[in-house]
Design a protein around this motif. Structure first.
Motif, short mmCIF file in Angstrom:
data_model
loop_
_atom_site.label_atom_id
_atom_site.label_comp_id
_atom_site.label_asym_id
_atom_site.label_seq_id
_atom_site.Cartn_x
_atom_site.Cartn_y
_atom_site.Cartn_z
N SER A 33 7.04 -2.50 6.73
CA SER A 33 5.80 -2.35 7.49
C SER A 33 4.98 -3.63 7.38
O SER A 33 5.13 -4.39 6.42
CB SER A 33 4.99 -1.17 6.94
N ALA A 86 2.14 -3.44 6.50
CA ALA A 86 1.38 -3.15 5.28
C ALA A 86 1.96 -3.83 4.06
O ALA A 86 1.28 -3.96 3.04
CB ALA A 86 1.31 -1.64 5.05
N ILE A 143 -0.35 -6.40 3.18
CA ILE A 143 -1.76 -6.01 3.09
C ILE A 143 -1.98 -5.12 1.86
O ILE A 143 -1.99 -3.89 1.97
CB ILE A 143 -2.22 -5.26 4.36
N ILE A 194 -4.17 2.57 0.70
CA ILE A 194 -2.72 2.55 0.95
C ILE A 194 -2.01 1.86 -0.22
O ILE A 194 -1.00 1.19 -0.04
CB ILE A 194 -2.37 1.86 2.28
N TYR A 243 1.68 2.95 -0.67
CA TYR A 243 2.40 2.68 0.57
C TYR A 243 2.66 1.19 0.75
O TYR A 243 3.80 0.76 0.99
CB TYR A 243 1.61 3.23 1.76
N SER A 244 1.61 0.38 0.64
CA SER A 244 1.78 -1.05 0.86
C SER A 244 2.67 -1.68 -0.22
O SER A 244 3.47 -2.58 0.07
CB SER A 244 0.43 -1.76 0.92
N LYS A 264 6.30 -0.81 0.58
CA LYS A 264 6.77 -1.55 1.75
C LYS A 264 6.97 -3.04 1.43
O LYS A 264 7.85 -3.69 2.00
CB LYS A 264 5.79 -1.38 2.91
N TYR A 284 0.67 8.33 11.18
CA TYR A 284 -0.68 7.91 10.78
C TYR A 284 -1.75 8.95 11.10
O TYR A 284 -2.91 8.77 10.76
CB TYR A 284 -1.02 6.57 11.45
#
Length: 255
Positions: free
Chosen positions: A138, A140, A143, A148, A151-152, A155, A189
């Motif tokens: 992603s 992300a 980022i 997140i 998640y980030s 990823k 999302y």
């Protein structure tokens, strides 16, 4: 030709299935959503002259990849030509101890399962001398931001893992393509329909069809990384350059 797609019952996974079926691939779809799997199979069989095999399985467990690989090779007697690691999930919130189970499930699904899936199928593809692995990361990944956090981070791991593995497997005739999309118009999302439509019209959000078309084109060309869209160019550097106090203020408003 056979393609295995995790999370293949809806969203981008189903779009991967549609476009690979258009290319003549028989399909193996894996998902933890039984009704969606059945609907996806019916749709694909009605539209394409390919076979569609489904497997209902939770991929967020530590042994999920091993069970999936054993099922494919021992029961189906199939080693796919393409494996699309698409299954994933998303949540946006400040982390608390109450989230530990959900955090562990995300680590299992995004890190453990995809890593083991790539190694298990990749090793068999090496012995065969051909194959393609696709890993969904992603934007992300670039980022690291509150809300997140897990998640980030997962990823980012996938982006690094996919790129590194591609160098290791390429000499054996196996390609690894990592896809880093910006926002995509899927239920992942949980945006309102209105916001989704506005995002698509303005180009800030890509449709699954356009994203998957770019991803598959890159995969079949042997590209290591596919990161389409202007948002991929502009947004991550802009967020990284935000002063700490500004980011903290934005997080305070968002949470």
């Amino acid at each position: 030709m056979v393609a295995l797609i995790t999370g293949g019952s809806s969203g981008m996974g189903l779009e991967y299935a549609r476009q690979l079926a258009e290319r003549g691939y028989d399909l193996i779809l894996v998902s933890n959503r039984a009704e969606e799997l059945s609907s996806a199979r019916e749709e694909l069989l009605a539209a394409h002259a390919v076979s569609v095999t489904t497997r209902f399985q939770d991929l967020g467990t530590a042994d999920a990849a091993d069970l999936l690989y054993a099922w494919c090779t021992d029961e189906l007697k199939v080693l796919p030509d393409v494996v699309v690691n698409n299954a994933g999930f998303f949540f946006f919130k400040e982390l608390e101890t109450a989230d530990l189970d959900r955090v562990q499930a995300m680590l299992n699904l995004h890190v453990t399962t995809i890593t083991r899936t790539c190694l298990l199928f990749g090793e068999a593809m090496k012995r065969r001398g051909s194959g393609r692995l696709l890993v969904m990361s992603s934007m992300a990944a670039r980022i690291p931001a509150p809300g997140i956090t897990i998640y980030s981070a997962t990823k980012a791991y996938l982006q690094s893992f996919g790129r590194s593995l591609s160098f290791e497997l390429k000499p054996y005739g196996v390609s690894v393509t990592t896809v880093c999309p910006a926002a995509v118009a899927t239920p992942l999302y949980r945006l309102s329909e209105k916001l989704m439509r506005v995002g698509v019209r303005t180009g800030l959000i890509r449709t699954p069809r356009s994203l998957v078309r770019r991803a598959l084109r890159g995969m079949f060309r042997g590209r290591r990384l596919v990161a389409p869209g202007l948002m991929n160019v502009l947004l991550p550097p802009a967020i990284v350059l935000l002063p700490g106090p500004v980011e903290a203020a934005l997080w305070k408003r968002l949470k």
